[in-house]
Write an enzyme that holds these catalytic residues in place. Structure first.
Site, PDB file in Angstrom:
ATOM      1  CB  ALA A   1     -13.938 -68.212 -34.509  1.00 16.64           C
TER       2      ALA A   1
ATOM      3  CD  GLU B   1      -9.559 -70.675 -48.736  1.00 19.32           C
ATOM      4  OE1 GLU B   1      -9.015 -71.398 -47.557  1.00 19.32           O
ATOM      5  OE2 GLU B   1      -9.278 -69.489 -48.444  1.00 19.32           O
TER       6      GLU B   1
HETATM    7  P1  FAD Z   1     -10.953 -65.752 -33.950  1.00 24.63           P
HETATM    8  O1  FAD Z   1     -10.787 -67.114 -33.501  1.00 24.63           O
HETATM    9  O2  FAD Z   1     -11.972 -65.021 -32.998  1.00 24.63           O
HETATM   10  O3  FAD Z   1      -9.764 -64.664 -33.344  1.00 24.63           O
HETATM   11  C1  FAD Z   1      -9.367 -63.401 -33.734  1.00 24.63           C
HETATM   12  C2  FAD Z   1      -8.767 -62.954 -32.442  1.00 24.63           C
HETATM   13  O4  FAD Z   1      -9.203 -62.933 -31.069  1.00 24.63           O
HETATM   14  C3  FAD Z   1      -7.348 -63.689 -32.229  1.00 24.63           C
HETATM   15  O5  FAD Z   1      -6.320 -62.605 -32.092  1.00 24.63           O
HETATM   16  C4  FAD Z   1      -7.492 -64.533 -31.016  1.00 24.63           C
HETATM   17  O6  FAD Z   1      -6.256 -64.834 -30.370  1.00 24.63           O
HETATM   18  C5  FAD Z   1      -8.600 -63.479 -30.237  1.00 24.63           C
HETATM   19  N1  FAD Z   1      -9.480 -64.787 -29.577  1.00 24.63           N
HETATM   20  C6  FAD Z   1      -9.967 -65.920 -30.218  1.00 24.63           C
HETATM   21  N2  FAD Z   1     -10.915 -66.340 -29.444  1.00 24.63           N
HETATM   22  C7  FAD Z   1     -10.845 -65.624 -28.386  1.00 24.63           C
HETATM   23  C8  FAD Z   1     -11.708 -65.656 -27.137  1.00 24.63           C
HETATM   24  N3  FAD Z   1     -12.715 -66.695 -26.798  1.00 24.63           N
HETATM   25  N4  FAD Z   1     -11.745 -64.722 -26.231  1.00 24.63           N
HETATM   26  C9  FAD Z   1     -10.655 -63.788 -26.398  1.00 24.63           C
HETATM   27  N5  FAD Z   1      -9.931 -63.582 -27.562  1.00 24.63           N
HETATM   28  C10 FAD Z   1     -10.111 -64.573 -28.394  1.00 24.63           C
HETATM   29  N6  FAD Z   1     -12.160 -64.287 -43.616  1.00 24.63           N
HETATM   30  C11 FAD Z   1     -13.394 -63.911 -44.014  1.00 24.63           C
HETATM   31  O7  FAD Z   1     -14.097 -62.907 -44.049  1.00 24.63           O
HETATM   32  N7  FAD Z   1     -13.990 -64.901 -45.106  1.00 24.63           N
HETATM   33  C12 FAD Z   1     -13.183 -66.029 -45.215  1.00 24.63           C
HETATM   34  O8  FAD Z   1     -13.957 -67.049 -45.930  1.00 24.63           O
HETATM   35  C13 FAD Z   1     -12.229 -66.543 -44.579  1.00 24.63           C
HETATM   36  N8  FAD Z   1     -11.451 -67.571 -44.603  1.00 24.63           N
HETATM   37  C14 FAD Z   1     -10.211 -67.673 -44.036  1.00 24.63           C
HETATM   38  C15 FAD Z   1      -9.809 -69.110 -44.154  1.00 24.63           C
HETATM   39  C16 FAD Z   1      -8.622 -69.427 -43.186  1.00 24.63           C
HETATM   40  C17 FAD Z   1      -8.000 -70.882 -43.297  1.00 24.63           C
HETATM   41  C18 FAD Z   1      -8.084 -68.496 -42.504  1.00 24.63           C
HETATM   42  C19 FAD Z   1      -6.910 -68.804 -41.713  1.00 24.63           C
HETATM   43  C20 FAD Z   1      -8.763 -67.356 -42.253  1.00 24.63           C
HETATM   44  C21 FAD Z   1      -9.750 -66.791 -43.058  1.00 24.63           C
HETATM   45  N9  FAD Z   1     -10.351 -65.772 -43.137  1.00 24.63           N
HETATM   46  C22 FAD Z   1     -11.686 -65.477 -43.643  1.00 24.63           C
HETATM   47  C23 FAD Z   1      -9.736 -64.462 -42.292  1.00 24.63           C
HETATM   48  C24 FAD Z   1     -10.225 -64.532 -40.822  1.00 24.63           C
HETATM   49  O9  FAD Z   1     -11.561 -64.139 -40.762  1.00 24.63           O
HETATM   50  C25 FAD Z   1      -9.347 -63.291 -40.061  1.00 24.63           C
HETATM   51  O10 FAD Z   1      -8.141 -63.893 -39.907  1.00 24.63           O
HETATM   52  C26 FAD Z   1      -9.943 -63.021 -38.722  1.00 24.63           C
HETATM   53  O11 FAD Z   1      -9.413 -61.840 -38.251  1.00 24.63           O
HETATM   54  C27 FAD Z   1      -9.962 -63.990 -37.465  1.00 24.63           C
HETATM   55  O12 FAD Z   1     -10.756 -65.012 -37.772  1.00 24.63           O
HETATM   56  P2  FAD Z   1     -10.897 -66.158 -36.611  1.00 24.63           P
HETATM   57  O13 FAD Z   1     -11.933 -67.052 -37.030  1.00 24.63           O
HETATM   58  O14 FAD Z   1      -9.389 -66.558 -36.631  1.00 24.63           O
HETATM   59  O15 FAD Z   1     -10.997 -65.395 -35.443  1.00 24.63           O
END
Ligand code: FAD
Length: 286
Positions: free
Chosen positions: A122, A16
């Site tokens: 997401a 990354e």
């Molecule tokens: P989600 O999957 O939406 O989860 C967020 C929260 O909501 C969690 O607590 C989950 O339990 C809950 N949740 C998920 N889906 C649902 C649903 N359908 N209904 C109800 N609750 C739900 N951030 C950036 O800004 N840019 C980047 O380039 C970046 N790269 C990353 C790369 C990796 C490998 C990782 C692990 C993280 C990265 N992040 C990045 C950080 C990430 O954006 C944050 O951790 C963010 O707070 C959560 O993103 P997520 O996609 O996991 O969210």
């Protein structure tokens, strides 16, 4: 070949990188990419600011550069602060450049930026990507629980929604305690999550990184890790080498335990990536 197919034959090994700060030249990252590309990872992912950072315009350029070198670029795409039209514009630009691998993310909620509500999670973005085209879609996961979730079980239930929406594979948040990863992997499997999970490994190689890990990262810090960091924090070279050694140890243990893949958070440090890659490539491919 798509990344999702690579998992069928091998332990995937990926890097990354992040775009340089607004004030830095993009040439520095291009040089780093040249060095990382020489290590022939299965893909290189490029982070993308969730909004307001101003450097995300570089992310597509960096992904294009990775593609030119014959390596699969994976574009991170956070959705919480973007409208559907903005996401469409980024996707159209990505498709024009032949970038069809996306790490679909919500992004952190910034208290100063009211979220755009076109995509709340997401999983919403993933469903949308699935409806748009033939993307290889990765999602993020959290062995030690996402901070917004009450419990790991709840977080894994939400992760299942993400996978059901169409995530092809997952990449974990960094962790230093492999047992937390094994526990998470077992619980995810028991919840019916059966896509490959790559382990995110962050080599901690300087004092700034130690401080960041202690104050903000939320990963548990095993005694062995803390002891090493305390012992070498005032000796930059020893600290760098100890951080590399710790990451190598983690990877060897993960490989022996049948991990699907290793995702190295390179922090744009090609030297560190090369040392680790050289040490583990034979083990990962064995
Ligand atoms: P989600 O999957 O939406 O989860 C967020 C929260 O909501 C969690 O607590 C989950 O339990 C809950 N949740 C998920 N889906 C649902 C649903 N359908 N209904 C109800 N609750 C739900 N951030 C950036 O800004 N840019 C980047 O380039 C970046 N790269 C990353 C790369 C990796 C490998 C990782 C692990 C993280 C990265 N992040 C990045 C950080 C990430 O954006 C944050 O951790 C963010 O707070 C959560 O993103 P997520 O996609 O996991 O969210």
């Amino acid at each position: 070949m798509k990344v999702k197919d690579k998992f069928k034959d091998k332990t995937v090994f990926s890097f990354e990188v992040f775009p340089p700060k607004k004030t830095s030249s993009i040439d520095v990252i291009y040089q780093t990419l040249g060095e990382l590309g020489g290590l022939r990872p299965d893909f290189i992912s490029v982070t993308f600011g969730a909004g307001g950072s101003g450097n995300s315009r570089f992310a597509l350029d960096i992904a294009s550069k990775i593609k030119e070198s014959g390596i699969i670029p994976v574009l991170h795409l956070p959705c919480i602060n973007f409208t559907k039209a903005e996401i469409d514009a980024t996707l159209a630009e990505a498709e024009k450049r032949g970038i069809d691998h996306i790490l679909a993310l919500r992004g952190d909620i910034n208290p100063d930026i009211p979220p755009v509500k076109d995509f709340l999670h997401a999983s919403d973005l993933i469903s949308y990507l699935r409806s748009k085209g033939d993307f290889d879609i990765a999602g993020a996961c959290y062995p030690e629980c996402h901070p917004d979730a009450e419990t790991l079980e709840e977080d894994i239930e939400n992760l299942r929604i993400k996978v059901d929406a169409g995530a092809d594979h997952l990449i974990t948040q960094l962790f230093f305690d492999n047992d937390s990863f094994y526990d998470f992997r077992d619980k995810a499997a028991a919840a019916g999550i059966n896509v490959p999970i790559e382990a995110g490994i962050m080599p901690v190689v300087n004092k700034n990184m130690i401080e960041r890990m202690v104050t903000t990262c939320g990963a548990s810090l095993p005694r062995k890790f803390v002891k090493i960091m305390q012992r070498y924090e005032h000796n930059p070279e020893a600290l760098r080498d100890a951080g590399i050694a710790y990451a190598i140890n983690q990877i060897v243990d993960l490989a022996a335990s049948g991990v699907d893949g290793i995702h190295l958070y390179t922090m744009n440090n090609a030297y560190v990536a090369r040392k680790i890659s050289d040490a583990v490539s034979g083990i990962i491919e064995a």
